[in-house]
Scaffold this active site. Structure first.
Site, PDB file in Angstrom:
ATOM      1  CE  LYS A 125      -5.719  -1.020  -0.953  1.00  0.00           C
ATOM      2  NZ  LYS A 125      -4.514  -0.352  -0.430  1.00  0.00           N
ATOM      3  CG  ASP A 148      -1.693   1.216   1.434  1.00  0.00           C
ATOM      4  OD1 ASP A 148      -2.346   1.621   0.454  1.00  0.00           O
ATOM      5  OD2 ASP A 148      -1.682   1.802   2.538  1.00  0.00           O
ATOM      6  CG  LEU A 149       1.775   5.624  -1.981  1.00  0.00           C
ATOM      7  CD1 LEU A 149       3.264   5.356  -2.162  1.00  0.00           C
ATOM      8  CD2 LEU A 149       1.234   6.383  -3.193  1.00  0.00           C
ATOM      9  CG  ASP A 150      -1.955   7.401   0.340  1.00  0.00           C
ATOM     10  OD1 ASP A 150      -1.024   8.131  -0.027  1.00  0.00           O
ATOM     11  OD2 ASP A 150      -3.006   7.265  -0.315  1.00  0.00           O
ATOM     12  CE  LYS A 199      -4.810   6.305   8.950  1.00  0.00           C
ATOM     13  NZ  LYS A 199      -3.943   5.903  10.056  1.00  0.00           N
ATOM     14  CB  THR A 211       0.182  10.625   1.596  1.00  0.00           C
ATOM     15  OG1 THR A 211       0.306   9.217   1.513  1.00  0.00           O
ATOM     16  CG2 THR A 211       1.201  11.294   0.715  1.00  0.00           C
ATOM     17  CD  GLU A 248      -3.525  -1.722   3.060  1.00  0.00           C
ATOM     18  OE1 GLU A 248      -3.647  -0.875   3.960  1.00  0.00           O
ATOM     19  OE2 GLU A 248      -3.872  -1.522   1.898  1.00  0.00           O
ATOM     20  CG  ASP A 249      -1.921   2.753   6.419  1.00  0.00           C
ATOM     21  OD1 ASP A 249      -2.300   2.291   5.315  1.00  0.00           O
ATOM     22  OD2 ASP A 249      -2.111   3.929   6.753  1.00  0.00           O
ATOM     23  CB  SER A 271      -2.040   2.742  -3.900  1.00  0.00           C
ATOM     24  OG  SER A 271      -2.654   3.943  -3.479  1.00  0.00           O
ATOM     25  CB  ALA A 272      -7.522   2.968  -2.737  1.00  0.00           C
TER      26      ALA A 272
END
Ligand code: BG6
Ligand code: MG
Length: 216
Positions: A146, A10-12, A46, A18, A170-171, A115-116
């Site tokens: 997600k 995942d990115l953010d 998130k 971010t 994942e966060d 990422s979404a």
């Protein structure tokens, strides 16, 4: 049990910080509409697409809007968000993220982004991490939010790897559920209390290593 051969990130909130910009921009929008929401409520946003996040926020505020107004509000939030991320530099890469990506390359693991966000490409370019990814799946490619597993399954497919050989980082609670629904291992980034569905929870990628990957 299949050995792990690929990592999907995942990115953010995992690679870059971010998540805080998303929160600030949504909060600004909610405040303009005359209400507020807590950091606890923000956890539910998130990993969720822009459109679905707006639906949740409007529900929390008890505000109803037409489709055209929703479009306009989502656009307004994104403009603020894009303004914030346009200032990003490699200094905003979260601790340990680049080092871990580097070690994955050296050891021959395949790496994808899942990422979404429709802004994922801009962010990776801003912080100079694009080249670490063999495949990039973002909100422009997969629009299902997600906990739908499509974003990760598409990543595995693009890498040519079976889901059982993938681990997701994942966060978000929704992201942990998505990875599990896709038949993948998942490492939560954050607090064990919040991310109880993960196979393992670490505070950040600075705690990650190839050794841990091999023991999963
Ligand atoms: C996810 C974030 O990565 O991307 C969510 O966790 C966000 O908070 C979603 O809503 C969509 O992002 P964007 O950049 O397309 O609005
Ligand atoms: Mg995230």
């Amino acid at each position: 049990m299949a050995a792990i051969t690929a990592c999907i990130f995942d990115l953010d909130g995992v690679i870059v910080d971010t998540a805080v910009y998303h929160y600030k921009a949504w909060k600004q929008l909610a405040n303009q509409l005359g209400f507020d929401f807590t950091e606890e409520a923000n956890e539910k946003l998130k990993g969720i697409s822009r459109k679905e996040s707006l639906e949740l926020i409007l529900n929390w505020g008890g505000v109803s809007k037409t489709d055209a107004e929703r479009e306009d509000l989502a656009h307004r939030k994104n403009n603020w968000y894009v303004e914030m991320i346009s200032e990003m530099t490699p200094r905003e890469i979260l601790p340990g993220a680049e080092e871990f990506l580097k070690s994955l390359k050296i050891d021959g693991y395949k790496v994808a982004l899942g990422s979404a966000s429709k802004n994922a490409g801009i962010i990776l370019a801003k912080v100079g991490l694009t080249d670490y990814f063999d495949s990039i799946v973002d909100g422009n490619i997969v629009t299902a939010s997600k906990p739908d597993p499509k974003v990760f399954l598409k990543g595995a497919e693009m890498l040519g790897t079976a889901p059982a050989e993938c681990v997701v980082f994942e966060d978000a609670i929704a992201g942990i559920e998505a990875a599990k629904a896709g038949g993948m291992k998942v490492i939560g980034i954050g607090s064990a209390a919040t991310l109880s569905g993960a196979d393992l929870v670490i505070a950040g990628l600075h705690e990650m290593s190839i050794e841990i990957l091999k023991k999963l």
